[in-house]
Design an enzyme around this catalytic site. Structure first.
Site, PDB file in Angstrom:
ATOM      1  N   ASN A   8     -44.931  26.501  72.798  1.00  0.00           N
ATOM      2  CA  ASN A   8     -45.549  27.797  72.544  1.00  0.00           C
ATOM      3  C   ASN A   8     -45.552  28.004  71.027  1.00  0.00           C
ATOM      4  OD1 ASN A   8     -46.230  30.484  72.347  1.00  0.00           O
ATOM      5  ND2 ASN A   8     -44.398  31.267  73.369  1.00  0.00           N
ATOM      6  N   TRP A   9     -46.712  27.768  70.432  1.00  0.00           N
ATOM      7  CA  TRP A   9     -46.772  27.793  68.965  1.00  0.00           C
ATOM      8  C   TRP A   9     -46.747  29.222  68.413  1.00  0.00           C
ATOM      9  CZ3 TRP A   9     -51.042  23.598  67.457  1.00  0.00           C
ATOM     10  CH2 TRP A   9     -50.628  22.356  67.955  1.00  0.00           C
ATOM     11  N   LYS A  10     -46.901  30.194  69.301  1.00  0.00           N
ATOM     12  CA  LYS A  10     -46.889  31.614  68.896  1.00  0.00           C
ATOM     13  C   LYS A  10     -47.898  31.865  67.769  1.00  0.00           C
ATOM     14  CE  LYS A  10     -42.253  32.032  70.687  1.00  0.00           C
ATOM     15  NZ  LYS A  10     -40.943  32.686  70.649  1.00  0.00           N
ATOM     16  N   HIS A  99     -44.925  36.886  78.448  1.00  0.00           N
ATOM     17  CA  HIS A  99     -43.868  36.494  77.506  1.00  0.00           C
ATOM     18  C   HIS A  99     -43.150  37.748  77.014  1.00  0.00           C
ATOM     19  CE1 HIS A  99     -41.837  34.993  73.976  1.00  0.00           C
ATOM     20  NE2 HIS A  99     -41.969  33.778  74.479  1.00  0.00           N
ATOM     21  N   GLU A 101     -42.151  38.628  74.237  1.00  0.00           N
ATOM     22  CA  GLU A 101     -42.690  39.209  72.991  1.00  0.00           C
ATOM     23  C   GLU A 101     -43.913  40.078  73.284  1.00  0.00           C
ATOM     24  OE1 GLU A 101     -42.946  35.528  70.835  1.00  0.00           O
ATOM     25  OE2 GLU A 101     -40.758  35.474  70.684  1.00  0.00           O
ATOM     26  N   GLU A 169     -36.663  32.891  80.498  1.00  0.00           N
ATOM     27  CA  GLU A 169     -36.362  32.956  79.073  1.00  0.00           C
ATOM     28  C   GLU A 169     -35.507  34.187  78.795  1.00  0.00           C
ATOM     29  OE1 GLU A 169     -39.511  30.713  76.626  1.00  0.00           O
ATOM     30  OE2 GLU A 169     -40.273  32.719  76.957  1.00  0.00           O
ATOM     31  N   GLY A 175     -35.598  32.498  69.933  1.00  0.00           N
ATOM     32  CA  GLY A 175     -35.679  32.495  68.474  1.00  0.00           C
ATOM     33  C   GLY A 175     -34.384  32.877  67.779  1.00  0.00           C
ATOM     34  N   SER A 207     -34.470  28.945  72.392  1.00  0.00           N
ATOM     35  CA  SER A 207     -33.709  28.144  71.415  1.00  0.00           C
ATOM     36  C   SER A 207     -33.409  26.724  71.886  1.00  0.00           C
ATOM     37  CB  SER A 207     -32.422  28.867  71.006  1.00  0.00           C
ATOM     38  OG  SER A 207     -32.741  30.073  70.328  1.00  0.00           O
ATOM     39  N   GLY A 228     -40.411  27.279  71.677  1.00  0.00           N
ATOM     40  CA  GLY A 228     -41.081  27.995  70.596  1.00  0.00           C
ATOM     41  C   GLY A 228     -40.892  27.282  69.273  1.00  0.00           C
ATOM     42  N   GLY A 229     -39.895  27.708  68.506  1.00  0.00           N
ATOM     43  CA  GLY A 229     -39.681  27.192  67.155  1.00  0.00           C
ATOM     44  C   GLY A 229     -39.701  25.672  67.058  1.00  0.00           C
TER      45      GLY A 229
HETATM   46  P1  PGA Z   1     -37.750  29.645  70.913  1.00  0.00           P
HETATM   47  O1  PGA Z   1     -38.902  30.389  71.758  1.00  0.00           O
HETATM   48  O2  PGA Z   1     -37.733  28.213  71.415  1.00  0.00           O
HETATM   49  O3  PGA Z   1     -38.194  29.745  69.488  1.00  0.00           O
HETATM   50  O4  PGA Z   1     -36.476  30.349  71.199  1.00  0.00           O
HETATM   51  C1  PGA Z   1     -39.075  30.143  73.114  1.00  0.00           C
HETATM   52  C2  PGA Z   1     -40.205  31.004  73.639  1.00  0.00           C
HETATM   53  O5  PGA Z   1     -40.298  32.163  73.230  1.00  0.00           O
HETATM   54  O6  PGA Z   1     -41.017  30.551  74.453  1.00  0.00           O
END
Ligand code: PGA
Length: 245
Positions: A8-10, A99, A101, A169, A175, A207, A228-229
């Site tokens: 997930n490149w956000k 998600h 976010e 999640e 994050g 994470s 994500g990251g």
């Molecule tokens: P993260 O994000 O790996 O940066 O914690 C995961 C996500 O939000 O899908």
């Protein structure tokens, strides 16, 4: 069932970095038969970069293309929105919905997430439905109930859940560098399995890194990761998969 390793490149990067990242991922996966045999890969770039990433994935089915969100509505007068049909037309096969976010930044509730999941299914794609408790909810012992309620409200009302993916999640792990404990992941994934049945892939997200992914990917009922990251570098994204080999 192959495990799904989803990036997930956000809201990160630009056109050049998206092109460079997907080229790096393709080259590394292409050179590694073990990875191709054991995993299905998915990248979810910012929507604006989907066209370029699609171009890089032509003729390379080991890596699927997905989006991070979509409208629950069909094409029409909805300024700024993108329909599931448009994403399908741009070669997406998965769409992340709900998600945390988006739930936090845009006030998305379970009913909206469910409507989005239905729109994704109707467009012949697979929704990745995200659920997870906050820090306070885990501290007060409510994590299982919170996730049950989110699933009840967000899962599309279909007979068989074969065509969906659920991503667990924990909000406090996204994050932050904090990762849920293996026994908590095991408990939660077994709980989700009891609700969605045997055929749904259940991903862990929050994470994930190459150095914690091996333990997580070996937990019962963990069918992959939503990353994500660490998905913003081919080395760490694929290092996570390699840790699960
Ligand atoms: P993260 O994000 O790996 O940066 O914690 C995961 C996500 O939000 O899908």
């Amino acid at each position: 069932m192959k495990k799904l390793i989803a990036g997930n490149w956000k809201m990160n990067g630009d056109l050049d970095s998206a092109r460079a990242l997907i080229a790096d991922i393709v080259n590394r996966v292409d050179a590694d038969d073990d990875l191709q045999e054991r995993f299905e890969f998915l990248v979810c770039p910012p929507t604006l970069h989907i066209g370029s990433v699609r171009h890089a994935l032509y003729g390379f089915p080991a890596i699927k293309l997905g989006a991070q969100d979509c409208s629950p509505l069909g094409n029409g007068a909805h300024t700024g929105d993108l329909s599931a049909a448009m994403l399908k037309d741009s070669a997406c096969s998965y769409v992340i919905v709900g998600h945390s976010e988006r739930r936090a930044d845009h006030g998305e509730d379970d009913a909206l997430v469910q409507a989005k999941a239905k729109a994704v299914l109707a467009a012949d794609m697979i929704p990745i439905i995200c659920v997870g408790e906050t820090d306070a909810q885990r501290e007060s012992g409510e994590a299982l109930d919170v996730v049950s309620a989110q699933l009840k409200g967000s899962l599309p009302d279909v007979k068989h859940y074969d065509d969906i993916v659920v991503a667990y999640e924990p909000v406090w792990a996204i994050g932050t560098g904090k990762v849920a404990g293996v026994s908590d992941i095991e408990e939660m994934h077994a709980h989700i399995r009891g609700i969605v049945g045997p055929k749904v892939r259940i991903l862990y997200g929050g994470s994930m890194k190459p150095d914690n992914a091996g333990d997580i990917l070996r937990v019962a009922n963990v069918d992959g990761g939503l990353i994500g990251g660490a998905s913003l570098k081919a080395e760490t994204f694929l290092g996570i998969a390699r840790a699960g080999l």
